[in-house]
Write a protein that holds these residues in place. Structure first.
Motif, mmCIF file in Angstrom:
data_model
loop_
_atom_site.group_PDB
_atom_site.id
_atom_site.type_symbol
_atom_site.label_atom_id
_atom_site.label_comp_id
_atom_site.label_asym_id
_atom_site.label_seq_id
_atom_site.Cartn_x
_atom_site.Cartn_y
_atom_site.Cartn_z
ATOM 1 N N ILE A 11 0.479 -53.102 -26.760
ATOM 2 C CA ILE A 11 1.846 -53.393 -26.319
ATOM 3 C C ILE A 11 1.826 -53.841 -24.856
ATOM 4 O O ILE A 11 0.942 -53.439 -24.089
ATOM 5 C CB ILE A 11 2.753 -52.161 -26.538
ATOM 6 N N ASP A 15 7.205 -56.617 -24.242
ATOM 7 C CA ASP A 15 7.563 -56.383 -25.658
ATOM 8 C C ASP A 15 8.873 -55.606 -25.790
ATOM 9 O O ASP A 15 9.429 -55.514 -26.888
ATOM 10 C CB ASP A 15 6.435 -55.647 -26.385
ATOM 11 N N TYR A 19 10.395 -54.244 -29.198
ATOM 12 C CA TYR A 19 9.854 -52.987 -29.726
ATOM 13 C C TYR A 19 11.002 -52.039 -30.075
ATOM 14 O O TYR A 19 11.029 -51.444 -31.157
ATOM 15 C CB TYR A 19 8.916 -52.373 -28.678
ATOM 16 N N VAL A 48 7.043 -46.776 -23.061
ATOM 17 C CA VAL A 48 6.095 -47.902 -23.127
ATOM 18 C C VAL A 48 5.300 -47.995 -21.818
ATOM 19 O O VAL A 48 4.065 -48.118 -21.833
ATOM 20 C CB VAL A 48 6.842 -49.227 -23.413
ATOM 21 N N VAL A 60 0.982 -53.132 -31.244
ATOM 22 C CA VAL A 60 2.113 -53.710 -31.967
ATOM 23 C C VAL A 60 1.592 -54.809 -32.885
ATOM 24 O O VAL A 60 0.508 -55.366 -32.678
ATOM 25 C CB VAL A 60 3.174 -54.299 -31.010
ATOM 26 N N TRP A 70 4.500 -51.069 -35.067
ATOM 27 C CA TRP A 70 3.834 -50.464 -33.912
ATOM 28 C C TRP A 70 3.092 -49.216 -34.362
ATOM 29 O O TRP A 70 3.383 -48.648 -35.418
ATOM 30 C CB TRP A 70 4.869 -50.085 -32.842
#
Ligand SMILES: CC(C)(COP(=O)(O)OP(=O)(O)OC[C@H]1O[C@@H](n2cnc3c(N)ncnc32)[C@H](O)[C@@H]1OP(=O)(O)O)[C@@H](O)C(=O)NCCC(=O)NCCS
Length: 178
Positions: A11, A15, A19, A48, A60, A70
Motif C-alpha cells: 500500500i 491509495d 482503500y 495506513v 493491496v 487488501w
C-alpha cells in the motif's frame, strides 16, 4: 472486459481514499467485520501511515486503477510484539479469482521477513470461504469464542486461528510449562 492481471503491491499513502472505499464496501455487507461501515477516514489514514512507517505488511490488489482488495498484518505490542494480527477483504465483484490467496501469501511472506513469529486472526464461524482459505494456507484452529459476535440478529461463534513462522512447530509441547 479487462483481462490484465490484478497487481498485488504494498500500500502507498496515495491509495487513500480508494482503500477506505473498498473497506467501506465490504464492511457494509455486515457479515465479515466488526464495523458496519468504513471506519472514520482520519483513523484509516493514520492506520495506513503507521503500517507504512513501521514496516507492517499491508498489500493491496489493483485491477487497473481500481483498488479491489487488501491484506494487512499489524504488529502487536510489548510481550506480543512477535505477533501480527491479520485482516483481509476483497470487494464482492472480485472474489473467487485467487486474489485473496495472493494477497495473503504476499503479506505473510512479508511478515516472516520482518521477523514476525506468529500471525493470528479471528473469523466468524459463518464465514466458510475465509476459513477454508486460512486452513489451506496452514492456519490452525486454536479455539472458539462461543457466540462471541452478534451479526444482525444472529449470535455466531468466533474462531481463533493462527500460523507460526517456518520452523516453529505448533506440535511441540507448550514452552514454559513445568
Ligand atoms: C475470504 C476472502 C478474503 C477470500 O478471498 P478470494 O479472493 O475470494 O479467495 P480466492 O479466490 O483467493 O480463493 C482462495 C480460497 O478461498 C476459499 N474460497 C474462496 N471463495 C470460495 C467460495 N466461493 N467457495 C468456497 N471456497 C472459497 C477456497 O479455499 C479457495 O481456494 P480454492 O480456490 O483452491 O478452493 C474474500 O472472499 C473476502 O474478502 N470475503 C469478505 C471479507 C472477509 O471475509 N474477510 C475476512 C474476515 S476474517
Amino acid at each position: 472486459m479487462n483481462s490484465a492481471p490484478v497487481v498485488i503491491r504494498p500500500i502507498q499513502h496515495g491509495d487513500m481514499p480508494a482503500y477506505w472505499t473498498a473497506l467501506d464496501a465490504v464492511a457494509r455487507e455486515r457479515r465479515y467485520f466488526t464495523w458496519e461501515q468504513g471506519p472514520p477516514l482520519p483513523g484509516t489514514a493514520r492506520f495506513v501511515a503507521e503500517n507504512i512507517e513501521s514496516g507492517n505488511p499491508h498489500v493491496v490488489a489493483l485491477d487497473g486503477d481500481h483498488l479491489v482488495g487488501w491484506c494487512d498484518i499489524v504488529r502487536q505490542k510489548r510481550v506480543f510484539a512477535h505477533v501480527g494480527v491479520l485482516g483481509i477483504g476483497i470487494i464482492a465483484s472480485h472474489r473467487g479469482r485467487g486474489i485473496g490467496r495472493q494477497l495473503m501469501a504476499g503479506a505473510i511472506e512479508g511478515a516472516w521477513q520482518a521477523g514476525f513469529k506468529r500471525v493470528e486472526l479471528e473469523v466468524y464461524a459463518t464465514n466458510l470461504n475465509a476459513i477454508r482459505l486460512y486452513e489451506q494456507l496452514g492456519f490452525r484452529h486454536e479455539g472458539t469464542k462461543r457466540l462471541g459476535a452478534r451479526l444482525e440478529d444472529e449470535l455466531v461463534d468466533v474462531h481463533c486461528m493462527a500460523l507460526l513462522a517456518p520452523g516453529l512447530s505448533p506440535d511441540e509441547p507448550p514452552r514454559g510449562s513445568a
